[in-house]
Design an enzyme around this catalytic site. Structure first.
Site, PDB file in Angstrom:
ATOM      1  N   PHE A  21      79.998  42.866  41.536  1.00  0.00           N
ATOM      2  CA  PHE A  21      81.437  43.089  41.334  1.00  0.00           C
ATOM      3  C   PHE A  21      81.740  43.292  39.854  1.00  0.00           C
ATOM      4  O   PHE A  21      82.469  44.217  39.472  1.00  0.00           O
ATOM      5  CB  PHE A  21      82.228  41.904  41.890  1.00  0.00           C
ATOM      6  CG  PHE A  21      83.720  42.120  41.916  1.00  0.00           C
ATOM      7  CD1 PHE A  21      84.310  42.791  42.978  1.00  0.00           C
ATOM      8  CD2 PHE A  21      84.524  41.663  40.887  1.00  0.00           C
ATOM      9  CE1 PHE A  21      85.689  43.001  43.012  1.00  0.00           C
ATOM     10  CE2 PHE A  21      85.898  41.858  40.910  1.00  0.00           C
ATOM     11  CZ  PHE A  21      86.479  42.528  41.978  1.00  0.00           C
ATOM     12  N   LYS A  41      69.966  49.594  40.853  1.00  0.00           N
ATOM     13  CA  LYS A  41      69.607  48.335  41.510  1.00  0.00           C
ATOM     14  C   LYS A  41      68.172  48.539  41.980  1.00  0.00           C
ATOM     15  O   LYS A  41      67.921  48.885  43.142  1.00  0.00           O
ATOM     16  CB  LYS A  41      70.553  48.071  42.687  1.00  0.00           C
ATOM     17  CG  LYS A  41      70.280  46.778  43.444  1.00  0.00           C
ATOM     18  CD  LYS A  41      71.037  45.621  42.867  1.00  0.00           C
ATOM     19  CE  LYS A  41      70.911  44.382  43.748  1.00  0.00           C
ATOM     20  NZ  LYS A  41      71.588  43.219  43.176  1.00  0.00           N
TER      21      LYS A  41
END
EC number: 6.3.3.3
Length: 234
Positions: A21, A41
């Site tokens: 987030f 990621k």
């Protein structure tokens, strides 16, 4: 703004601290400043099949908030099905995680020019990849400064200070940290009487810039208004 060519590794003091987030909020803030952004990621555990391929919700969020048109497989080259420690998930799928391979994926992706690249880890700083390597080794291999996401809750001071000490012990700089305060709508009038005191203590002991105090927000774009990224550009 001139091309900055900044790269940061994003880690957290634990799992479920809002690392993705906040990474998305940083990307949103940078986009507001007309910067070109990319995000990775490299390894994600906890994926579901989408059109026959494993996708992770964190990697999907990063893809949505960076403004380079990156294919999913570039952002998340290693997707593991079970939402457990990556090295265990990989073992159960008959896969082997290696820093050199993840570094290769990351460096290949980051050949695409951008003002800001974020490389998000999985869980905390010392999450194992195999019996000899951790995600910290990936950050070291990439030689990137680190942004630390701290979930401000009971135990956060110890977790945060241990994390920054471990980062510096590996020879990397802590570029900044974010005080993430999920569940807190008003930091000045929190039901947690020690919230601001905890943040003040961390400010005095972290030895790195505080990039923002983020209350409960519905979207990363909303959270971006609480961030100050100026320390990252120097």
């Amino acid at each position: 703004m001139a091309l900055l060519k900044k790269t940061y590794f994003v880690t957290g003091t634990d799992t479920e601290v809002g690392k993705t987030f906040i990474s998305c909020a940083i990307l949103a803030k940078a986009a507001e400043q007309k910067l070109v952004t990319g995000a990775l990621k490299p390894v994600a555990a906890g994926c579901q099949f989408v059109d026959g391929e494993l996708h992770n919700e964190d990697a999907i969020a990063l893809q949505a908030h960076c403004n380079l048109p990156l294919p999913y497989q570039t952002i998340n080259p290693v997707a593991l099905k079970e939402a457990i420690a990556p090295h265990i998930a990989a073992q159960r799928e008959g896969k082997q995680l290696q820093v050199s391979r993840l570094e290769g994926f990351a460096r290949g992706a980051m050949m695409t020019p951008a003002d800001l690249w974020l490389v998000e880890g999985a869980g905390g700083w010392l999450v194992p990849l195999n019996p000899r390597e951790t995600l910290a080794d990936l950050a070291v291999a990439l030689d990137t400064p680190v942004i630390v996401v701290v979930a401000v809750r009971l135990g956060c001071i110890n977790h945060a200070l241990l994390t920054v000490a471990a980062i510096r012990a590996r020879g990397l700089a802590v570029a900044g940290w974010v005080a993430n305060c999920p569940g807190e709508n008003d930091l000045q009038h929190s039901a947690n009487p020690a919230l601001l005191e905890n943040i003040a203590t961390l400010k005095s002991l972290m030895g790195a810039p505080l990039l923002g105090q983020v209350p409960q927000c519905d979207t990363p774009v909303q959270a971006a208004q609480y961030l100050d990224l100026v320390p990252l550009w120097h």
